[in-house]
Motif scaffolding. Structure first.
Motif: not given
Length: 435
Positions: A14-21, A60-66, A81-84, A89-94
């Motif tokens: 997905s293009d949107n997944a690539l944008k996030v990465l 930190q994720i929220k600070g990067l994406f409005r 959220v990109f439309g539909r 996105v999850a943080t590494f779990r310990g």
């Protein structure tokens, strides 16, 4: 595994997944595609959604994406959220330390070993160990196009086996829903459940009763409305996982040739056909079917023991059955209302004289009730099958044919022609007595 060894192409992502990465990487964070999407890409399948994991915290994720919202209490997640389309996105779990039950660990487990809160962050290696199945612990990096396979997921795919990471009993106790996921993946991917992974399923099935009903509702939608509902139902029955989900239905399924089992399998097969043909399906129809025979049995018992009329016993039984089921699996009101309509119409469809047949045709849930009756007729035959055939002809017939069918039905039932109404003589006005 470098790009040449795994065959995953960005064209399939997905293009949107690539944008996030890309944005997470640009901000200095690690970011990977993980879980089912990587597994499906390795299998040559088209993923339905794409999940990302990172060493950035939810804040930190929220600070990067409005266009980000944070969700979850058991484990905090970020939804971009990109439309539909939503990229989770999850943080590494310990690793959760059961000996430390204070706020600093942000983790908490129940007496059964079930994780109630899980906001313990860690490294990518720890995150991989916390994944459920071996083929879900593969991480794709857009930075160098490599796939890191932490738990021999590629081997599990080659051997067509569903295999848990770690001690299966411990992992099921941490999250009993993993038992349902094992069944779902085995059916969806046409794989077998590895023996060590399968062994604890029946002994630990009761732990599903600890799962919130709302979460189980979402899980059952994945189990039964993804196009493999019939095979999933059979597998759940074989592994003893139906009883904690549908405790009122399970005792009626001991005989695989019983009408209860055949009815459920037919409804699920029809649902699979509709899903795979991109036709609309509703959970209400499925739940109405799975609870129909428990409803009939309970209504007959009430009628016999309490001396209630058939109508009253049926109404009370419907309320009781739905109430008991919602103790295990939540059924939203928008569906429970439809379930009741389908059930009530089963008692109205045999009463077709006069204008009743036309009134039933105009009922908003007639089509669902008719489809339900049709499966009952196929399962039980006899009068139900005749009734189904009658409604099949009547709903598609011309007005002349419909009138003839109602007339024939009246004669067949011995009702005879309608008696003519006798006109009342007009009352004499006062003072006319001696006229």
């Amino acid at each position: 595994m470098p790009r040449a060894e795994h065959g995953i192409s960005r064209e399939d992502i997905s293009d949107n997944a690539l944008k996030v990465l890309y944005r997470l990487n640009s901000a200095g964070f690690e970011a990977y595609l993980v879980g089912g999407c990587v597994r499906d890409l390795m299998l040559g399948l088209l993923p339905k959604d794409f999940d990302v994991v990172t060493n950035a915290t939810p804040e930190q994720i929220k600070g990067l994406f409005r266009n980000c919202r944070l969700i979850g209490r058991r484990f905090r997640l970020a939804h971009i959220v990109f439309g539909r389309e939503i990229i989770e996105v999850a943080t590494f779990r310990g690793h959760h330390d059961p000996a430390a039950q204070d706020a600093s660990t942000r983790g908490k487990a129940s007496e059964d070993g079930q994780l109630l809160r899980d906001n313990v962050f860690g490294t990518i290696a720890e995150d991989a160990e916390r994944r459920d199945f071996t083929f879900n612990a593969m991480y794709y990096s857009v930075a160098d196009f490599s796939v890191t396979d932490f738990a021999n997921g590629r081997k599990a795919i080659a051997q067509k086996q569903v295999e848990l990471i770690g001690d299966p009993e411990v992992r099921y106790r941490e999250d009993p829903v993993r038992m349902l996921r094992a069944i779902r993946f085995a059916v969806k991917l046409n794989m077998k459940i590895a023996e060590p992974t399968a062994a604890p399923l029946k002994p630990l099935a009761h732990l599903l009763s600890n799962i919130p009903p709302a979460r189980l509702f979402e899980e059952t939608l994945k189990l039964f409305l993804s196009g493999q509902g019939k095979d999933t139902f059979v597998a759940l029955h074989d592994y003893g996982l139906l009883e904690p989900l549908f405790p009122q239905l399970a005792p009626l399924l001991n005989d695989p040739r019983s009408k209860e089992m055949q009815f459920a399998l037919t409804v699920l097969a029809n649902t699979d056909e509709r899903v795979n043909s991109n036709m609309r399906v509703t959970p209400a129809f499925l739940y109405a079917a799975l609870l129909w025979y428990p409803l009939e049995e309970h209504a007959q018992k009430l009628q016999a023991e309490a001396g209630l009329s058939q109508h009253d016993a049926f109404n009370i039984a419907a309320g009781d059955i739905l109430h008991r089921q919602t103790q295990r699996i939540m059924i939203p009101k928008r569906f429970s209302t439809v379930i009741r309509d389908i059930w009530m119409l089963q008692h109205r469809l045999p009463r077709r004289f006069g204008r009743r047949a036309f009134q039933l045709l105009s009922h908003p849930k007639f089509r669902a009730a008719y489809d339900f009756l049709q499966v009952r007729g196929e399962t039980e035959g006899g009068d139900l099958l005749e009734l189904t055939d009658w409604w099949t002809q009547f709903q598609h017939g011309e007005p002349g044919l419909q009138k003839k069918m109602l007339s024939t039905l009246r004669q067949k039932e011995g009702a005879g022609p309608k008696p003519k109404r006798r006109r009342k003589k007009p009352a004499k006005a006062k003072g006319d007595e001696n006229a």
